[in-house]
Scaffold this motif. Structure first.
Motif, PDB file in Angstrom:
ATOM      1  N   ASP A  87      29.941 -17.069 -67.040  1.00 47.94           N
ATOM      2  CA  ASP A  87      30.229 -16.344 -67.909  1.00 47.94           C
ATOM      3  C   ASP A  87      31.252 -16.689 -69.070  1.00 47.94           C
ATOM      4  OD1 ASP A  87      28.261 -14.753 -66.546  1.00 47.94           O
ATOM      5  OD2 ASP A  87      29.739 -13.311 -65.757  1.00 47.94           O
ATOM      6  N   ALA A  88      32.401 -17.181 -68.392  1.00 44.93           N
ATOM      7  CA  ALA A  88      33.306 -17.593 -68.898  1.00 44.93           C
ATOM      8  C   ALA A  88      33.252 -19.210 -69.569  1.00 44.93           C
ATOM      9  CB  ALA A  88      34.777 -17.527 -68.368  1.00 44.93           C
ATOM     10  N   ASN A  89      32.459 -20.155 -68.469  1.00 45.98           N
ATOM     11  CA  ASN A  89      32.401 -21.288 -68.892  1.00 45.98           C
ATOM     12  C   ASN A  89      30.849 -21.857 -68.994  1.00 45.98           C
ATOM     13  OD1 ASN A  89      35.079 -22.034 -68.997  1.00 45.98           O
ATOM     14  ND2 ASN A  89      34.904 -21.382 -66.913  1.00 45.98           N
ATOM     15  N   PRO A  90      29.887 -21.398 -69.849  1.00 47.88           N
ATOM     16  CA  PRO A  90      28.690 -21.822 -69.583  1.00 47.88           C
ATOM     17  C   PRO A  90      28.423 -23.340 -69.758  1.00 47.88           C
ATOM     18  CG  PRO A  90      28.856 -20.546 -71.682  1.00 47.88           C
ATOM     19  CD  PRO A  90      30.235 -20.553 -71.133  1.00 47.88           C
ATOM     20  N   GLY A  91      29.137 -23.880 -70.503  1.00 47.74           N
ATOM     21  CA  GLY A  91      29.240 -25.474 -70.804  1.00 47.74           C
ATOM     22  C   GLY A  91      29.240 -26.122 -69.525  1.00 47.74           C
ATOM     23  N   SER A  92      29.748 -25.570 -68.419  1.00 50.77           N
ATOM     24  CA  SER A  92      29.304 -26.312 -66.974  1.00 50.77           C
ATOM     25  C   SER A  92      28.022 -26.877 -66.837  1.00 50.77           C
ATOM     26  CB  SER A  92      30.109 -25.370 -66.073  1.00 50.77           C
ATOM     27  OG  SER A  92      31.595 -25.241 -66.254  1.00 50.77           O
ATOM     28  N   VAL A  93      27.056 -26.074 -67.182  1.00 51.61           N
ATOM     29  CA  VAL A  93      25.785 -26.328 -67.110  1.00 51.61           C
ATOM     30  C   VAL A  93      25.641 -27.797 -67.712  1.00 51.61           C
ATOM     31  CG1 VAL A  93      23.300 -25.879 -67.668  1.00 51.61           C
ATOM     32  CG2 VAL A  93      24.940 -24.076 -66.812  1.00 51.61           C
ATOM     33  N   ASN A  94      26.352 -27.972 -68.970  1.00 54.97           N
ATOM     34  CA  ASN A  94      26.303 -29.491 -69.498  1.00 54.97           C
ATOM     35  C   ASN A  94      27.021 -30.510 -68.602  1.00 54.97           C
ATOM     36  OD1 ASN A  94      26.221 -27.458 -72.030  1.00 54.97           O
ATOM     37  ND2 ASN A  94      24.199 -28.772 -71.778  1.00 54.97           N
ATOM     38  N   THR A  95      28.445 -30.112 -68.545  1.00 51.51           N
ATOM     39  CA  THR A  95      29.211 -31.240 -68.075  1.00 51.51           C
ATOM     40  C   THR A  95      29.189 -31.518 -66.498  1.00 51.51           C
ATOM     41  OG1 THR A  95      30.868 -29.620 -67.765  1.00 51.51           O
ATOM     42  CG2 THR A  95      30.848 -30.590 -69.883  1.00 51.51           C
TER      43      THR A  95
END
Length: 128
Positions: A87-95
């Motif tokens: 929710d706060a860090n959706p970019g974790s899906v990329n990184t």
């Protein structure tokens, strides 16, 4: 070239499936190939905890700067956990698609469809 860890199983729809400490529960995320194709992920719509799903059901969405893509349940069972850190860090899906970027966990149904999933080699052949 996309990373495809050998210890995971895969769906044709680009989800990965990992075992957990509980043999009746698996963790699900999207593959490195899928996150790369999506581009920068800006939002993840989680499945509902407690929902019963069949393999192939749409259970959520991943929204990126390029598009919105459905998330499919690769196995049948009950959604028991979602990764609320996204929710706060959706970019974790990329990184970190295979660790911090996981999406949800499923308690496997008796006929889960786990045996129908792809091996890492099969998935590599699918994505070229």
């Amino acid at each position: 070239m996309s990373t495809v860890p050998d210890e995971l199983q895969y769906s044709a729809e680009h989800e990965w499936i990992a075992t957990t400490a509980d043999p009746s529960v698996v963790r699900v995320g999207i593959t490195d190939f899928a996150q790369d194709a999506l581009g920068e992920v800006v939002y993840v719509e989680h499945p509902e905890v407690g929902a019963t799903v069949a393999a192939g059901d749409v259970v959520g969405e991943v929204e990126s700067t390029k598009s919105v893509s459905d998330i499919y349940a690769p196995v049948a069972g009950e959604i028991v956990t979602v990764n609320s850190d996204l929710d706060a860090n959706p970019g974790s899906v990329n990184t970190d698609p295979y660790a911090a970027g996981w999406l949800f966990e499923v308690k496997l149904a008796e006929s889960s469809g786990l045996d129908a999933l792809l091996t890492a080699e099969d998935y590599r052949n699918q994505v070229g």
